[in-house]
Design an enzyme around this catalytic site. Structure first.
Site, short mmCIF file in Angstrom:
data_model
loop_
_atom_site.label_atom_id
_atom_site.label_comp_id
_atom_site.label_asym_id
_atom_site.label_seq_id
_atom_site.Cartn_x
_atom_site.Cartn_y
_atom_site.Cartn_z
N ASN A 198 1.84 0.83 5.44
CA ASN A 198 2.54 1.22 4.21
C ASN A 198 2.39 0.14 3.14
O ASN A 198 2.53 -1.06 3.45
CB ASN A 198 4.02 1.41 4.56
CG ASN A 198 4.84 2.06 3.47
OD1 ASN A 198 4.49 3.13 2.97
ND2 ASN A 198 5.96 1.43 3.10
N GLU B 277 7.95 6.12 -0.64
CA GLU B 277 9.09 5.48 -1.34
C GLU B 277 9.11 5.90 -2.80
O GLU B 277 9.39 5.10 -3.69
CB GLU B 277 9.01 3.95 -1.23
CG GLU B 277 8.96 3.45 0.19
CD GLU B 277 8.96 1.93 0.32
OE1 GLU B 277 9.30 1.23 -0.66
OE2 GLU B 277 8.64 1.44 1.41
N GLU C 256 3.21 -3.79 3.46
CA GLU C 256 2.85 -4.71 2.37
C GLU C 256 2.08 -5.94 2.82
O GLU C 256 2.39 -7.06 2.39
CB GLU C 256 4.12 -5.12 1.60
CG GLU C 256 4.85 -3.94 0.99
CD GLU C 256 6.06 -4.34 0.14
OE1 GLU C 256 6.38 -5.54 0.09
OE2 GLU C 256 6.65 -3.45 -0.48
N ASP D 30 9.66 6.76 -6.42
CA ASP D 30 10.62 6.75 -7.53
C ASP D 30 9.82 6.53 -8.80
O ASP D 30 8.78 5.88 -8.78
CB ASP D 30 11.77 5.74 -7.34
CG ASP D 30 11.35 4.34 -6.99
OD1 ASP D 30 10.17 3.98 -7.18
OD2 ASP D 30 12.21 3.57 -6.51
N HIS E 231 5.98 3.55 -6.16
CA HIS E 231 7.01 3.12 -7.13
C HIS E 231 6.32 3.12 -8.49
O HIS E 231 5.52 2.24 -8.80
CB HIS E 231 7.53 1.73 -6.78
CG HIS E 231 8.24 1.67 -5.47
ND1 HIS E 231 9.43 2.35 -5.24
CD2 HIS E 231 7.94 1.04 -4.31
CE1 HIS E 231 9.82 2.12 -3.99
NE2 HIS E 231 8.94 1.34 -3.40
C1 XIL Z 1 14.27 -2.34 -0.96
C2 XIL Z 1 15.64 -1.72 -0.84
O1 XIL Z 1 15.64 -0.51 -1.57
C3 XIL Z 1 16.69 -2.66 -1.39
O2 XIL Z 1 18.00 -2.15 -1.11
C4 XIL Z 1 16.54 -4.05 -0.76
O3 XIL Z 1 17.44 -4.93 -1.39
C5 XIL Z 1 15.13 -4.56 -0.90
O4 XIL Z 1 14.23 -3.61 -0.34
N1 XIL Z 1 9.21 -1.77 -0.75
C6 XIL Z 1 9.74 -1.47 0.49
C7 XIL Z 1 11.19 -1.24 0.66
O5 XIL Z 1 8.96 -1.28 1.45
O6 XIL Z 1 11.66 -1.68 1.92
C8 XIL Z 1 11.98 -1.90 -0.44
O7 XIL Z 1 13.34 -1.52 -0.30
C9 XIL Z 1 11.42 -1.54 -1.80
C10 XIL Z 1 10.00 -1.99 -1.93
#
Ligand code: XIL
Length: 297
Positions: free
Chosen positions: A169, A232, A127, A234, A205
């Site tokens: 990422n 990641e 990020e 979802d 996401h």
């Molecule tokens: C999130 C986790 O899922 C949570 O448990 C934590 O509180 C915060 O981080 N982008 C990312 C992940 O790269 O590391 C994040 O994970 C979600 C967004």
């Protein structure tokens, strides 16, 4: 095949899940994990605040529980993440300049060395690009140490663990937009100058839809000579199952899309509280989204 991991493996891919160390004692959770997934990402336990809570004092206990569980079950591990503006230990948040740069570099070297040979892909940097129309870097304490912090991190990670695929990422990079194009330009520059980068992670996401150029965006990165991974995934919303199918098919249509990771197992495990964005419900039952993915694989 009848599971996500085995079906993905038939296509030469992995299918992974983000895992929390604190849930490994939950039998319903580990039953699904062990049956369905062949890659594991620690959801939090490899982040800087966990692995180096005090400067120079490294703490791998909770990450190791996940790594050991995964390896004992024949699963590979994605490393997440060496450098990120969030979830830093307080001591790093309060640092700047050369002291912070030295601490960043030491962190990358120490953690990547500790896990050498055990990580299939590392999110070396997470990020680092800004949202919006600028296409540039995100402001952060890391960025303020100098624009070269990302390439320095990749070179150090390569030296520490030569076998790991090294990924950049990020999120909101799912279509061709200013942010993804900023990253594209960085990757192209890294490849041109010999900075060691092997893969780009697309967090994905999502809610209810995926950009129409999702596959084309993955493909333009692949055409730079890097692998792409959905890291990641979802998906919230009523159109969830259909979008899961679309994302899975897009990855399979890109030769260099090497795997998909969902960000949790059951809806009740998700960081997106109340949005039910995952493949299993809170009772561990397969959802329509699961069937859509399995059918697409
Ligand atoms: C999130 C986790 O899922 C949570 O448990 C934590 O509180 C915060 O981080 N982008 C990312 C992940 O790269 O590391 C994040 O994970 C979600 C967004």
């Amino acid at each position: 095949a009848s599971t996500l991991g085995a079906s993905a493996a038939e296509k030469g891919r992995y299918f992974g899940a983000a895992v929390s160390a604190g849930k490994l004692g939950d039998g319903a959770y580990t039953t699904i994990l062990d049956r369905e997934f062949n890659s594991v990402t620690p959801e939090n336990e490899m982040k800087w605040s966990y692995t180096e809570p005090q400067q120079g004092s490294f703490s791998y206990g909770s990450a190791d529980r996940i790594v050991n569980h995964a390896r004992s079950q024949g699963k590979s591990v994605r490393g997440h993440t060496l450098l990120w503006h969030a979830q830093q230990p307080g001591w790093a948040q309060n640092m700047s300049g050369t002291a912070l740069r030295n601490a960043m570099n030491n962190h990358v070297t120490q953690v990547a060395t500790y896990y050498r040979g055990k990580i299939h892909s590392w999110d070396v940097v997470n990020e680092a690009f800004a949202d919006g129309s600028g296409g540039g870097r995100r402001d952060s304490n890391l960025q303020r140490t100098g624009n070269d912090w990302i390439e320095v991190a990749f070179r150090l990670a390569r030296a520490a663990d030569p076998a790991a695929k090294l990924c950049y990422n990020d999120y909101n990079t799912d279509g061709v937009n200013a942010k993804s194009t900023g990253i594209y330009t960085m990757v192209r520059d890294f490849k041109a100058r010999g900075v060691p980068i092997d893969c780009v992670g697309f967090q994905s996401h999502l809610t209810n839809s995926v950009p129409g150029d999702y596959q084309a965006n993955l493909q333009r990165f692949a055409d730079l000579g890097v692998d792409v991974q959905i890291t990641e995934l979802d998906i919230a919303g009523s159109n969830q199952a259909s979008v899961y199918g679309t994302v899975t098919r897009a990855c399979l249509a890109v030769t260099r899309c090497t795997g998909i990771t969902v960000w949790g197992i059951r809806d009740t495990d998700s960081w997106r509280t109340g949005q039910n964005p995952l493949l299993f419900d809170g009772n561990g039952n397969k959802k329509a989204a699961y069937e859509a993915v399995l059918t697409a694989l």
